[in-house]
Each structure stands twice: as structure tokens, then as C-alpha cells.
Design an enzyme around this catalytic site. Structure first.
Site, PDB file in Angstrom:
ATOM      1  CG  HIS A 224       5.729 -10.935 -12.287  1.00  0.00           C
ATOM      2  ND1 HIS A 224       5.381  -9.501 -12.591  1.00  0.00           N
ATOM      3  CD2 HIS A 224       4.449 -11.478 -12.996  1.00  0.00           C
ATOM      4  CE1 HIS A 224       4.069  -9.626 -13.071  1.00  0.00           C
ATOM      5  NE2 HIS A 224       3.643 -10.630 -13.456  1.00  0.00           N
ATOM      6  CB  CYS A 257      -2.335 -13.515 -19.469  1.00  0.00           C
ATOM      7  SG  CYS A 257      -1.521 -12.173 -20.221  1.00  0.00           S
TER       8      CYS A 257
HETATM    9 ZN    ZN Z   1       1.840 -11.016 -14.159  1.00  0.00          ZN
END
Ligand code: ZN
Length: 325
Positions: A224, A257
Site C-alpha cells: 500500500h 492523507c
Molecule cells: Zn493510503
């Protein structure tokens, strides 16, 4: 007779069948939507998920089972799960931070659970107000629930801040390996590594996935990776080179984010699919259909910027022929 020096043998031809395929796990409806302020109306979410399904994606994380007062974007998650699981041929995942979330997710019928566990102790305490050791205990509870009520549902860990943390800075690789071993011992089926803060570099990605694989073998899960500082695709390729075959990505790079203004967070699914397909690595995803799935996303979140180099530049002429050479 004069012998000509022998020409070097040509490299073995790459065929799409000889190259291992990859699984692209779309996380936009979870990681993306929970990172933006706006709440996407349910009907738009369902239309977007339909479009993602139509592109050939085989795995999707559709939401988080968290209290609606914490994340109003996820208030409709059970309905979204029921819709997504009615579509054939893909694995529908949801994020669950605790046992209560896991109960609700299994009731809604998810195919797979993701539990976020921070590699950084500081991030863990700030994010879920629990230490890493306490989160390992939570994972053990969730696994026990799964064993008792839905034994076919895998539990995957998304190990956040595995490559660095904005709160504590560096995260020791020994601690990432230690935590992965603890989580496997607690019964988790897969441990993925997340570059939550966009701090990873390709050599670090190679090294850490190799070390984790040496420790927990085929329980090593997805990569990820974020594109916050432009290294998303380079890091994905580094992970691919050391045997990672599942990659999380977000359509339009939504969410993740992003700390740097103007930078995307998550790796852009469209760019990642382009890279692999151009290499002859099968993703199962149709790039034109994938790019078309930006329209329902934009309709549901009209004020949110979407990223992606390939959607901006366009799919090159002859792309389909190229990958079949
Ligand atoms: Zn992420």
C-alpha cells in the site's frame, strides 16, 4: 575456417503468459472517501463502485466500519457492502479497527476484513489510542470471531507507517518484522505494508518486503504505497521486483492523507494499471473503462481534485497492440 565470434543469445522473449500477473486492490471508496471532507451521497457511491467493477477490478475496499459520528462518510457502509457483494467476480473488503466493527462487517457480508495496525507506537497511540501490543490483542479477538462465525473470511492487516512516521520519524525495520510475526501468531492471514506518510523509497521497499517475507513467508500481503513525494510507481515496481503481487491503489489518487499541498496521496490506480499493462503484466483491468470510472467519482465529489498522469496525457495509440507483442 575462421570462426565468427558467436553472437550473444537474444534474451528470452517476454510473453504476457510468462510474466506473473498482479492483483490491483482498489481502495478509493475507503481510503479515498475517508480522507476527504465531503460526504459522497450513497447513490453516487454505488454508481462509482459499479463503474469500478465494470473495469475488471477483482478486489475493492468499499468502506470502514466505524461510528458514523467519527466518519460520516462511512455511515452507509453496510448498504455499500451489500451492493458491492451482489456484483460477481470480485473480493469485497472493509476496514475494521476493532471487534465491534468486525461484527458489523461480517453481518453485512464482507468477503475479507482489513485491520489497520500501526508500526509506529506513536502513530498507534495517536490514531487508535492503543499501543501496538493492544492492537495485536484486538486482532486475536477479531480472528476468534471470524473462526467462530465466518471461517472463510480472511483477515488482512494493513500495517500503517511501516516505512516512516510523521510523529516519531524513522520506524525501525526490526520492529516492523517483529510486529508482522506477532500478528501472524495472533492468527492474521496476511500482513501488508503501508507507506501511510509517503516517506518510502524503492531500496527501502525492496529491503523491508524481503525481510518481512523472510520472517513470515507467504503471509506477506499487499503493498500500500503512496505518491505523496512522487515515488509511488517506483516503489510499486520495487515491491514487484521482490515478489509482491497485490497492490493497493486509489482511482484518481483520491485520499491517502496527502501532507504536501498539491500532491496526491495514494498511488493512482490508472497510472499503476498503465505501468503494469505496458510491461505485459496482466492486471485484468481495462484501462479505458477504468478511466471512465472517474466520471461517477467526479459527479459524487465535484469539488475534490483528481490526480493521474495517464488520464491527463491519455492512453497512447496502439497501447493494446503494444502489450501483446
Ligand atoms: Zn493510503
Amino acid at each position: 575456417m575462421h570462426a565468427h565470434p558467436k553472437a550473444p543469445a537474444p534474451p528470452a522473449a517476454l510473453s504476457v503468459h510468462a510474466v506473473p500477473s498482479v492483483l490491483i486492490s482498489e481502495v478509493g471508496p475507503r481510503d479515498g472517501l475517508q480522507s476527504v471532507q465531503a460526504v459522497m451521497p450513497t447513490a453516487h457511491k454505488l454508481a462509482w463502485i459499479d463503474a469500478l467493477h465494470a473495469s475488471g477490478l477483482r478486489e475493492i475496499e468499499v468502506g470502514s466500519f466505524v461510528p458514523a459520528r467519527t466518519l460520516p462518510q462511512m455511515a452507509d457502509v453496510a448498504e455499500v457492502v451489500r451492493h458491492a457483494t451482489a456484483l460477481p467476480g470480485w473480493t469485497v473488503m472493509a476496514l475494521v479497527p476493532n471487534l465491534r466493527g468486525a461484527v458489523a462487517a461480517l453481518e453485512a457480508g464482507v468477503h475479507k476484513l482489513t485491520v489497520p495496525v500501526s508500526a509506529s507506537e506513536a502513530h498507534s497511540l495517536a490514531n487508535v489510542r492503543r499501543s501496538r501490543a493492544e492492537m495485536v490483542a484486538v486482532v486475536r479477538e477479531i480472528v476468534a470471531l471470524r473462526d467462530a462465525t465466518a471461517p472463510g473470511v480472511p483477515v488482512e492487516i494493513g500495517m500503517s507507517t511501516a516505512f516512516g512516521c510523521t510523529l516519531q520519524g524513522a520506524v525501525a525495520e526490526d520492529e516492523v518484522v517483529w510486529l508482522a510475526e506477532q500478528l501472524v501468531a495472533a492468527g492474521a492471514d496476511e500482513i501488508g505494508l503501508s507507506d501511510t506518510t509517503g516517506m518510502a523509497n524503492p531500496l527501502q521497499v525492496r529491503r523491508l518486503f524481503q525481510r518481512v517475507r523472510a520472517a513470515i513467508g507467504d503471509k506477506t500481503g499487499s503493498a500500500h504505497l503512496h505518491n505523496t513525494r512522487g515515488l509511488g510507481l517506483a516503489n510499486c515496481l520495487a515491491a514487484y521486483d521482490v515478489g509482491v503481487r497485490t497492490f493497493d491503489a486509489s482511482l484518481g489518487g483520491l485520499g491517502g492523507c496527502p501532507y504536501a499541498p498539491g500532491a496526491s496521496g495514494n498511488v493512482v490506480t490508472e497510472d499503476l494499471v498503465f505501468m503494469f499493462e505496458a510491461m505485459g503484466v496482466d492486471t485484468g483491468v481495462d484501462l479505458e473503462h477504468l478511466i471512465a470510472a472517474r466520471a461517477p467519482l467526479r459527479a459524487g465529489l465535484p469539488d475534490e481534485p483528481l490526480y493521474g498522469m495517464v488520464p491527463d496525457a491519455g492512453v497512447p495509440a496502439g497501447f493494446r497492440d503494444l502489450r501483446r507483442l
